[in-house]
Design an enzyme around this catalytic site. Structure first.
Site, PDB file in Angstrom:
ATOM      1  N   HIS A  36      18.152  -6.638 -28.195  1.00  0.00           N
ATOM      2  CA  HIS A  36      18.614  -7.795 -26.806  1.00  0.00           C
ATOM      3  C   HIS A  36      19.393  -9.030 -27.259  1.00  0.00           C
ATOM      4  O   HIS A  36      19.453 -10.126 -26.641  1.00  0.00           O
ATOM      5  CB  HIS A  36      17.239  -7.981 -26.385  1.00  0.00           C
ATOM      6  CG  HIS A  36      16.658  -7.063 -25.736  1.00  0.00           C
ATOM      7  ND1 HIS A  36      17.383  -6.493 -24.533  1.00  0.00           N
ATOM      8  CD2 HIS A  36      15.557  -6.435 -25.808  1.00  0.00           C
ATOM      9  CE1 HIS A  36      16.670  -5.547 -23.907  1.00  0.00           C
ATOM     10  NE2 HIS A  36      15.431  -5.425 -24.654  1.00  0.00           N
ATOM     11  N   GLN A 137       7.886   1.605 -30.356  1.00  0.00           N
ATOM     12  CA  GLN A 137       7.501   0.903 -29.176  1.00  0.00           C
ATOM     13  C   GLN A 137       7.290   1.659 -27.962  1.00  0.00           C
ATOM     14  O   GLN A 137       8.330   2.548 -27.802  1.00  0.00           O
ATOM     15  CB  GLN A 137       8.729  -0.114 -29.032  1.00  0.00           C
ATOM     16  CG  GLN A 137       8.546  -1.151 -27.680  1.00  0.00           C
ATOM     17  CD  GLN A 137       9.438  -2.394 -27.778  1.00  0.00           C
ATOM     18  OE1 GLN A 137       9.881  -2.817 -28.995  1.00  0.00           O
ATOM     19  NE2 GLN A 137       9.792  -2.937 -26.887  1.00  0.00           N
ATOM     20  N   GLU A 139       6.886   1.863 -24.224  1.00  0.00           N
ATOM     21  CA  GLU A 139       7.308   1.236 -23.188  1.00  0.00           C
ATOM     22  C   GLU A 139       7.873   1.746 -21.774  1.00  0.00           C
ATOM     23  O   GLU A 139       8.560   1.578 -21.059  1.00  0.00           O
ATOM     24  CB  GLU A 139       8.549   0.092 -23.659  1.00  0.00           C
ATOM     25  CG  GLU A 139       9.587   0.648 -24.166  1.00  0.00           C
ATOM     26  CD  GLU A 139      10.557  -0.159 -24.902  1.00  0.00           C
ATOM     27  OE1 GLU A 139      10.573  -1.396 -24.400  1.00  0.00           O
ATOM     28  OE2 GLU A 139      11.412  -0.042 -25.650  1.00  0.00           O
ATOM     29  N   ASP A 165       8.971  -3.537 -20.059  1.00  0.00           N
ATOM     30  CA  ASP A 165       9.858  -2.022 -19.701  1.00  0.00           C
ATOM     31  C   ASP A 165       8.656  -1.393 -19.098  1.00  0.00           C
ATOM     32  O   ASP A 165       8.977  -0.266 -18.185  1.00  0.00           O
ATOM     33  CB  ASP A 165      10.595  -1.537 -21.143  1.00  0.00           C
ATOM     34  CG  ASP A 165      11.866  -2.296 -20.973  1.00  0.00           C
ATOM     35  OD1 ASP A 165      12.285  -2.617 -20.085  1.00  0.00           O
ATOM     36  OD2 ASP A 165      12.570  -2.159 -22.097  1.00  0.00           O
TER      37      ASP A 165
END
Length: 239
Positions: A36, A137, A139, A165
């Site tokens: 990001h 991760q 999400e 998310d």
């Protein structure tokens, strides 16, 4: 409550000086956010270099699951990878294979930083390379359902909850919704039961302590940008 957890923060500013400054604190690691934030390979290289001059471990949240991305990030000497959007055990196994020499698919060169620029013998370089930690991760609702299976994959070091998310996947717009919190606790439990790292991103120490009491042991607290903004706002306040 045990305080044996590890603490870090996201670094979203493309500057090795930020890493150096954080290295003067009591943080255990940084997580450089290439998903990001504007981090190309050259920037990541000097960011990891800066971390390796301090005692900080350098994790990188990679922008995508891609063999070339995994290879280049580990070659520059990252401690490990935070891998976004891992939705199944098969996908987790694929990532591990990309990151491993023994039983994996990672291409070998002794020239990068992780191998001491050729100063390590091949055997030692292979051992060092295979120590990289892969944290998946979680999400999405699909990943939530597969959390235990993902945690059980050999070579997966831990699970990390991406609450924002995850909330979106559940049709919610609040990562602190009680349904997201319960899902987070279920993921952390799956990681602990597998004997793996149980990680989560939190905004502050109060949230950290809340999840630590539930068994989380690896925290990314806030980010360099947020910490800078909060500190600046604090001194800008005038009664």
């Amino acid at each position: 409550m045990s305080n044996s957890f590890k603490l870090g923060t996201f670094v979203k500013t493309a500057s090795p000086h930020v890493i150096e400054v954080l290295g003067t604190t009591r943080l255990d690691f940084v997580c450089i956010d290439a998903e990001h934030a504007p981090m190309d390979r050259a920037v990541l290289d000097i960011m990891v270099m800066a971390a390796r001059t301090t005692r900080l471990q350098a994790f990188v949240r990679i922008p995508e699951i891609n063999p070339a991305v995994v290879l280049s990030t580990l070659d520059i000497g990252a401690t490990g990878l935070l891998v976004p959007h891992v939705d199944s055990a098969d996908q987790a196994a694929e990532v591990v294979a990309m990151a491993r020499y023994k039983g994996g698919l990672r291409g070998f060169s002794s020239s990068p930083r992780f191998a001491g620029y050729g100063s390590l013998g091949m055997k030692e370089a292979l051992r060092a390379g295979d120590e990289a930690q892969i944290i998946c991760q979680i999400e999405s609702e699909e990943a939530l359902k597969s959390a235990a299976a993902i945690a059980a994959v050999p070579g997966v070091a831990g699970l990390f909850v991406g609450r924002a998310d995850l909330a979106l996947s559940m049709g919610l717009d609040n990562p602190r919704d009680e349904r997201v919190t319960q899902a987070t606790l279920d993921i952390l439990r799956a990681a602990r039961q597998a004997g793996k790292i149980a990680g989560v991103h939190v905004g502050n120490n109060a949230e950290r302590d809340q999840f630590a009491a539930e068994g989380a042991d690896w925290f990314i607290v806030s980010s360099d940008q947020t910490l800078l903004r909060q500190a600046a706002q604090g001194i800008a306040h005038v009664d």
